[in-house]
Design a protein around this motif. Structure first.
Motif, mmCIF file in Angstrom:
data_model
loop_
_atom_site.group_PDB
_atom_site.id
_atom_site.type_symbol
_atom_site.label_atom_id
_atom_site.label_comp_id
_atom_site.label_asym_id
_atom_site.label_seq_id
_atom_site.Cartn_x
_atom_site.Cartn_y
_atom_site.Cartn_z
ATOM 1 N N ARG A 55 0.852 -1.193 0.000
ATOM 2 C CA ARG A 55 0.000 0.000 0.000
ATOM 3 C C ARG A 55 0.888 1.244 0.000
ATOM 4 O O ARG A 55 1.830 1.346 0.778
ATOM 5 N N ASP A 56 0.597 2.181 -0.880
ATOM 6 C CA ASP A 56 1.384 3.406 -0.991
ATOM 7 C C ASP A 56 0.418 4.578 -1.139
ATOM 8 O O ASP A 56 -0.020 4.917 -2.239
ATOM 9 N N THR A 57 0.075 5.188 -0.012
ATOM 10 C CA THR A 57 -0.938 6.249 -0.038
ATOM 11 C C THR A 57 -0.422 7.520 -0.698
ATOM 12 O O THR A 57 -1.206 8.296 -1.259
ATOM 13 N N ASP A 58 0.896 7.753 -0.651
ATOM 14 C CA ASP A 58 1.460 8.923 -1.341
ATOM 15 C C ASP A 58 1.221 8.832 -2.846
ATOM 16 O O ASP A 58 0.762 9.794 -3.472
ATOM 17 N N GLU A 59 1.553 7.668 -3.429
ATOM 18 C CA GLU A 59 1.336 7.474 -4.859
ATOM 19 C C GLU A 59 -0.154 7.511 -5.191
ATOM 20 O O GLU A 59 -0.563 8.074 -6.209
ATOM 21 N N ALA A 60 -0.964 6.900 -4.337
ATOM 22 C CA ALA A 60 -2.416 6.890 -4.575
ATOM 23 C C ALA A 60 -2.958 8.315 -4.633
ATOM 24 O O ALA A 60 -3.712 8.671 -5.554
ATOM 25 N N PHE A 61 -2.578 9.136 -3.673
ATOM 26 C CA PHE A 61 -3.066 10.519 -3.643
ATOM 27 C C PHE A 61 -2.613 11.278 -4.891
ATOM 28 O O PHE A 61 -3.388 12.063 -5.460
ATOM 29 N N VAL B 23 -5.078 10.909 5.851
ATOM 30 C CA VAL B 23 -4.186 9.837 5.407
ATOM 31 C C VAL B 23 -2.980 10.455 4.694
ATOM 32 O O VAL B 23 -3.123 11.393 3.912
ATOM 33 N N ASP B 24 -1.770 9.929 4.967
ATOM 34 C CA ASP B 24 -0.555 10.430 4.307
ATOM 35 C C ASP B 24 -0.753 10.465 2.797
ATOM 36 O O ASP B 24 -1.307 9.533 2.227
ATOM 37 N N PRO B 25 -0.327 11.535 2.121
ATOM 38 C CA PRO B 25 0.481 12.654 2.605
ATOM 39 C C PRO B 25 -0.337 13.829 3.133
ATOM 40 O O PRO B 25 0.209 14.918 3.302
#
Length: 693
Positions: free
Chosen positions: A86-92, A118-120
């Motif tokens: 899971r990579d919330t930075d890339e998702a955002f 959620v990050d970022p």
């Protein structure tokens, strides 16, 4: 090209021909059509899909950007191989690109990022509201509903505006959104943000129930049982309690509430758990100015907030978050199960000494809870009472404590104890009766040596700790289930290797599950059992040295660990299905007489049964010396495009293609019925028969 390809694939205006559909879509891809890229990715649903969506996303396709963003939020939901974490930075990043192009779903997801923090992103309800408004203006009902949720939570995170929340709930409800119909019904039922009107409440709840919304079905049955807002009708209530939930609310396991009411009405009251929040409690509940529900007689604190958590697939629970400091009044004897579960705003709570029982999961994932005053007469901590309370620093176990469930304190970084049975020594909470380490009091420590006086590391003992290194002495006989799960910073686990009489025999279920930073481990001589998923999803674990004494490796033991090589020891007798699923093997060796290794495949001693294929070939033919293929044999073979199974194979196990998606499965004619019992129905159209096998 894209259009013709879609027509062939779906059989629109012409006889369906998937091969021709794929041909024309690939022409479209070659000519730069992002629509063709997305359609082909959707139709083939294979690891290549991720590559196609990514290519389209980089070319600016808003739908591809949305797809890629969702994959980074939950990569295990697809067969793609872009990432396995899971990579919330890339998702955002990709959600925002799509949102800026006006994609209403992406705008809604960006709003959720800001609402949840959620990050970022840092939690910012005003930004969340702004993105929900943009999405709502384009007609996305769930965005309108989310605006209501924000006002119910308080735009300033402190003072809720239930009246305005009700207006948005009702707007989304009248537009047909089932969650909003349920919330509108609840608001009318309890009189929250609007005058109490149980007759109107029944109308809205019935609309949601008729669409298969489980929670609404429960409340409709509750009202029919108690005669609130509608005439009593036990038979109709029973029909709703046994109705199929076509549109399950929140998550599927909320279905239990319907059966809970059915059981409650059919069982002796003495059979109920003392901490259970019963349906009848809810039907006649009183609500205080903070939004906390109490039983009619005031003896039970039922739960915080009348609204159940709204569940987002990627962001978990989103619920009312305005409670910060709270004091439970005198006279309350029971804090019910899940009473404050996931109340992330709660920072301090004082329980009066009249409280005798605290329920299961009462403070689960209250991640900002820092101070709890426990009553002096409480005798036990039930399962997950304070699980995930990672900010908790002020809590003292009273002398009256007699039992503590295994996972009651997971994530708690600091505590003291007045109990003689459970004592704090050497930064550990220890069961004084059998020298079991129950809970590690980690504070901000990065290194820890388990004391020689400890005999057993108990279940969940180090779970969620911030340790980077731990030393385990030779006095330890067993590492319990989930003992080090979710220790995301743990880099080194050092065992004592210089003892002539090592005692460690077993590493339990999920003991080191999800230890992302662990990259190497040397397991001690004397170890006999590595249980199911013991090292699963240690996503950086590349090197494992197994001892000669090892006899059993459990199912999925190292699943999701990118191991480069492994040597099966000479005493190994059992190797579980998918034990090394997702590995990156370049070499496998076996010193055990029970397992034969050939070209990154594991066979039984005779070579007649293929147990597990770990190769990375696109085209693979089962060797003709194989007569049997074991369960899950090709599990997680992401690179596999073409699988050939010859007629020499007489028996095929279950789920042989678990998480694998070859384009073609070529088989001998006599294996057709066998293969259909071994793969998912969605793979049937990829099966081809050859009479030359």
């Amino acid at each position: 090209m894209n259009g013709v390809g879609v027509c062939y694939f779906k059989g629109l205006g012409i006889e369906q021909d998937k091969a021709k559909g794929e041909y024309y879509l690939r022409l479209g891809v070659d000519n730069g059509s992002t629509k063709a890229m997305c359609n082909l990715a959707n139709f083939i649903d294979s690891p290549e899909s991720g590559e196609l969506y990514m290519k389209a996303a980089k070319l600016g396709d808003e739908h591809a950007q949305l797809k890629i963003a969702r994959h980074f939020m939950e990569p295990q939901l697809t067969s793609w191989k872009i990432t396995n974490t899971r990579d919330t930075d890339e998702a955002f990043h990709w959600f925002m690109k799509s949102a800026l192009q006006g994609n209403k779903i992406a705008q809604y997801e960006v709003g959720l990022f800001f609402e949840k923090g959620v990050d970022p992103c840092i939690r910012n309800t005003e930004k969340a509201l702004n993105w929900f408004e943009k999405s709502s203006a384009q007609g996305l009902k769930v965005a309108t509903f989310s605006m209501g949720r924000l006002y119910a939570n308080g735009i300033d995170d402190q003072y809720p505006d239930f009246k305005r929340a009700f207006l948005y709930y009702k707007q989304a409800a009248d537009a047909g959104l089932v969650e909003a119909q349920y919330r509108t019904g609840l608001a009318l039922f309890y009189g929250k943000g609007v005058s109490e009107n149980k007759y109107k409440a029944y109308e809205y709840l019935l609309k949601a129930a008729e669409q298969g919304y489980s929670d609404a079905q429960f409340f409709v049955a509750l009202m029919l049982t108690t005669g609130q807002g509608v005439d009593k009708d036990w038979q109709l209530a029973k029909d709703w309690l046994t109705a199929k939930s076509l549109y399950p609310s929140v998550i599927d396991n909320y279905e239990w509430k319907k059966y809970n009411l059915l059981d409650y009405l059919n069982k002796d009251i003495s059979e109920l758990s003392i901490t259970e929040c019963t349906p009848i409690d809810l039907a006649f509940a009183k609500i205080d100015s903070f939004g906390v529900l109490y039983s009619h007689d005031g003896r039970k604190l039922l739960r915080y907030a009348t609204e159940d958590t709204y569940f987002s697939l990627y962001f978990r629970g989103l619920k009312q978050q305005t409670l910060i400091d709270y004091e439970v009044p005198k006279g309350v004897e029971i804090i019910c199960d899940e009473a404050f579960q996931e109340c992330e705003s709660l920072q301090c709570i004082k329980l009066s000494n009249s409280v005798l029982h605290i329920g299961e999961r009462a403070f689960l994932d209250c991640e900002n809870l820092s101070s709890v005053t426990l009553p002096s007469n409480i005798t036990n901590l039930r399962t997950q009472t304070f699980y995930g309370c990672t900010s908790l620093r002020e809590i003292c176990l009273p002398a009256s404590i007699e039992t503590i469930e295994d996972d009651a304190l997971v994530g708690v970084g600091s505590l003291t104890s007045d109990s003689k049975k459970f004592v704090v020594k050497e930064e550990c909470l220890v069961d004084a009766d059998d020298d079991t380490l129950i809970h590690f009091i980690y504070g901000n420590k990065s290194y820890f040596e388990v004391p020689d006086s400890i005999r057993k590391i108990g279940p969940y003992a180090f779970s969620m700790s911030t340790l980077t290194e731990v030393y385990i002495p030779n006095t330890i006989e067993e590492i319990g289930v989930f003992a080090f799960e979710h220790c995301s910073f743990l880099e080194e686990v050092n065992f004592c290797h210089n003892s002539y009489r090592p005692k460690l025999r077993k590493i339990g279920l999920c003991a080191f599950h999800d230890c992302d930073s662990l990259n190497m481990i040397v397991l001690p001589e004397g170890l006999e059992i590595i249980d199911t998923q013991a090292f699963s999803y240690c996503r950086n674990l590349k090197i494992v040295i197994l001892p000669d004494t090892l006899q059993k490796i459990g199912i999925h033991a190292f699943e999701g660990a990118p191991l480069h090589s492994i040597t099966l020891p000479n005493n190994l007798k059992y190797l579980g299905n998918n034990a090394f699923a997702g590995s990156e093997f370049v070499a496998i060796k076996s010193e055990s007489p029970l397992f034969l290794i050939k070209e990154l495949s594991i066979y039984n001693a005779e070579g007649s049964k293929l147990l597990q294929y770990y190769g990375k070939d696109e085209n693979y033919q089962v060797p003709d010396f194989v007569s049997e293929i074991g369960d899950f044999a090709f599990g997680y073979s992401y690179t596999l495009r073409r699988l050939v199974i010859p007629g020499t194979v007489k028996k095929i196990g279950t789920n042989i293609l678990d998480q694998s998606y070859p384009h073609k499965i070529i088989i001998a004619r006599e294996l057709l019925s066998t293969i259909k019992n071994s793969v998912d129905e969605s793979m049937f159209d990829r099966i081809q028969i050859s009479d030359n096998l």
